[in-house]
Design a protein around this motif. Sequence first.
Motif, PDB file in Angstrom:
ATOM      1  N   GLY A 263       0.836  -1.217  -0.045  1.00 43.07           N
ATOM      2  CA  GLY A 263       0.155   0.132  -0.102  1.00 43.07           C
ATOM      3  C   GLY A 263       0.875   1.152   0.028  1.00 43.07           C
ATOM      4  O   GLY A 263       0.539   2.216  -0.914  1.00 43.07           O
ATOM      5  N   VAL A 264       1.963   1.259   0.758  1.00 44.21           N
ATOM      6  CA  VAL A 264       2.791   2.242   0.608  1.00 44.21           C
ATOM      7  C   VAL A 264       3.293   2.741  -0.808  1.00 44.21           C
ATOM      8  O   VAL A 264       3.543   3.647  -1.234  1.00 44.21           O
ATOM      9  N   ALA A 265       3.779   1.558  -1.508  1.00 44.76           N
ATOM     10  CA  ALA A 265       4.194   1.658  -2.889  1.00 44.76           C
ATOM     11  C   ALA A 265       3.151   2.339  -3.627  1.00 44.76           C
ATOM     12  O   ALA A 265       3.537   3.311  -4.271  1.00 44.76           O
ATOM     13  N   GLY A 266       2.030   2.137  -3.565  1.00 47.98           N
ATOM     14  CA  GLY A 266       1.151   2.871  -4.333  1.00 47.98           C
ATOM     15  C   GLY A 266       0.778   4.299  -3.914  1.00 47.98           C
ATOM     16  O   GLY A 266       0.652   5.103  -4.695  1.00 47.98           O
ATOM     17  N   ALA A 267       0.853   4.427  -2.458  1.00 49.79           N
ATOM     18  CA  ALA A 267       0.615   5.726  -2.098  1.00 49.79           C
ATOM     19  C   ALA A 267       1.776   6.829  -2.186  1.00 49.79           C
ATOM     20  O   ALA A 267       1.684   7.885  -2.597  1.00 49.79           O
ATOM     21  N   LEU A 268       3.119   6.286  -2.235  1.00 48.14           N
ATOM     22  CA  LEU A 268       4.229   6.956  -2.853  1.00 48.14           C
ATOM     23  C   LEU A 268       3.966   7.390  -4.564  1.00 48.14           C
ATOM     24  O   LEU A 268       4.392   8.581  -4.825  1.00 48.14           O
ATOM     25  N   ALA A 269       3.669   6.419  -5.365  1.00 51.38           N
ATOM     26  CA  ALA A 269       3.594   6.674  -6.711  1.00 51.38           C
ATOM     27  C   ALA A 269       2.469   7.762  -6.864  1.00 51.38           C
ATOM     28  O   ALA A 269       2.505   8.568  -7.731  1.00 51.38           O
ATOM     29  N   ALA A 270       1.495   7.708  -6.059  1.00 45.57           N
ATOM     30  CA  ALA A 270       0.358   8.817  -6.248  1.00 45.57           C
ATOM     31  C   ALA A 270       0.763  10.194  -5.812  1.00 45.57           C
ATOM     32  O   ALA A 270       0.030  11.093  -6.193  1.00 45.57           O
ATOM     33  N   ALA A 271       1.719  10.433  -5.168  1.00 42.55           N
ATOM     34  CA  ALA A 271       2.117  11.786  -4.628  1.00 42.55           C
ATOM     35  C   ALA A 271       2.431  12.647  -6.011  1.00 42.55           C
ATOM     36  O   ALA A 271       2.375  14.054  -5.902  1.00 42.55           O
ATOM     37  N   ARG A 272       2.781  12.105  -6.974  1.00 41.04           N
ATOM     38  CA  ARG A 272       2.882  12.825  -8.196  1.00 41.04           C
ATOM     39  C   ARG A 272       1.438  13.652  -8.657  1.00 41.04           C
ATOM     40  O   ARG A 272       1.514  14.278  -9.488  1.00 41.04           O
ATOM     41  N   ALA A 273       0.562  12.861  -8.149  1.00 42.42           N
ATOM     42  CA  ALA A 273      -0.902  13.511  -8.590  1.00 42.42           C
ATOM     43  C   ALA A 273      -1.018  15.083  -8.272  1.00 42.42           C
ATOM     44  O   ALA A 273      -1.816  15.727  -9.027  1.00 42.42           O
ATOM     45  N   GLY A 274      -0.241  15.459  -7.172  1.00 44.23           N
ATOM     46  CA  GLY A 274      -0.427  17.033  -6.856  1.00 44.23           C
ATOM     47  C   GLY A 274       0.369  17.949  -8.168  1.00 44.23           C
ATOM     48  O   GLY A 274      -0.123  19.045  -8.090  1.00 44.23           O
ATOM     49  N   ARG A 275       1.544  17.371  -8.727  1.00 38.02           N
ATOM     50  CA  ARG A 275       1.977  17.935  -9.762  1.00 38.02           C
ATOM     51  C   ARG A 275       0.869  18.068 -10.905  1.00 38.02           C
ATOM     52  O   ARG A 275       0.870  19.208 -11.518  1.00 38.02           O
TER      53      ARG A 275
END
Length: 396
Positions: A263-275
Amino acid sequence: MHIASESAPASLMSRNVTLLFAIACGLAVANIYYAQPLLDAISNEFGITHSSVGIVITITQVCYALGLLLLVPLGDLFNRRWLITGQMLVSVLALIAVGTSPTSMVLFIGIASVGLLAVVTQTLVAFAATLAAPAERGRTVGVVTSGVVMGILLARTFAGILMDLAGWRSVYLVSAVLTLIAACVLFRVLPHSEHKRESLSYLQLLRSLLRLFAQERILRVRAILCLMIFTAFSILWTPLVLPLSAPPLSLSHTAIGAFGLAGVAGALAAARAGRLADRGFGQRTTGVALILLLISWLPISYTQHSLLALIVGIVLLDLAVQAVHVTNMSMILTLRPEARSRLTAGYMVFYSIGSATGSIASTRIYAYSGWNGVCVLGAIVSASALLFWALTQRLK
């Protein structure tokens, strides 16, 4: 220093400061999830029946929801540097009370205080959005909220390891030390002064929350999406231990906790959504993420036949939920610079409702229909979120 100004310099949220905010958020929110793998030990020590010990979780979540409504809006009234560090220092005392509690009554009072004060996480998110330059706000919110999701997902693993090493009390005492360190560092890093704030009374501040919902369509739409995605999130994570610990899988609690890393791997990948939100692609990101959320339930449904399929499903689901959540926060925090704490509080109340709804519904469905029933429920909620988003696009 007018830190709420839209021209806030980027230097106020450097990469290191953003990482510090993310770590502080993760530490704070983890406090309300530590108890989940510790319930057996707590029930044995205090003589609480297994059927009643769940009240520890209920008290924590209810007080967290109250804190969202009663404490987070204070960020729009008071100096956030003092508010954040003050809440974290009181949280240290609450954690020590839980870790040294001689009776169940002291435990309940301490755990209630921990839940109430954990909402400092949301004050930090709103403050990060204020300190960030407009062009970097989405990216900053994405990184900071990734810390929140990591805190939620890793809390169970952290608590399980410490409990095996030194008992359940050590979990809260170690957290108290880490929270104290974080509070001291934040006090040194955060700006000393802020702009002059609105002269509202506390009751006027709370009433203005309702006005924000009435006036801001984006807030209403994004709050409902928040409710739906976190309902889906809880539908997966709350009952997941049941099929994994039962035959034929019969995994240990340590092995089950390791799935949080996916789940952490998915959450980290989604951080780019803010950009992407910074560049004006927030709506498109939401649509793609909600499609992934719906698709994720297919591999998740194969949990009892393939753990690899479960891992793929977890990564997809957490990526989707976090991407929508980061986009939501990025969009609503641009609405009213002077009301960012209230916007965050109002939005996150829907997170609490969704999390509670998903937890209750999924465990009941599992009792009647097993894991397949849980997956069907998750797919229905995810499809409803996608349909709602599509309709709001047409009815602008």
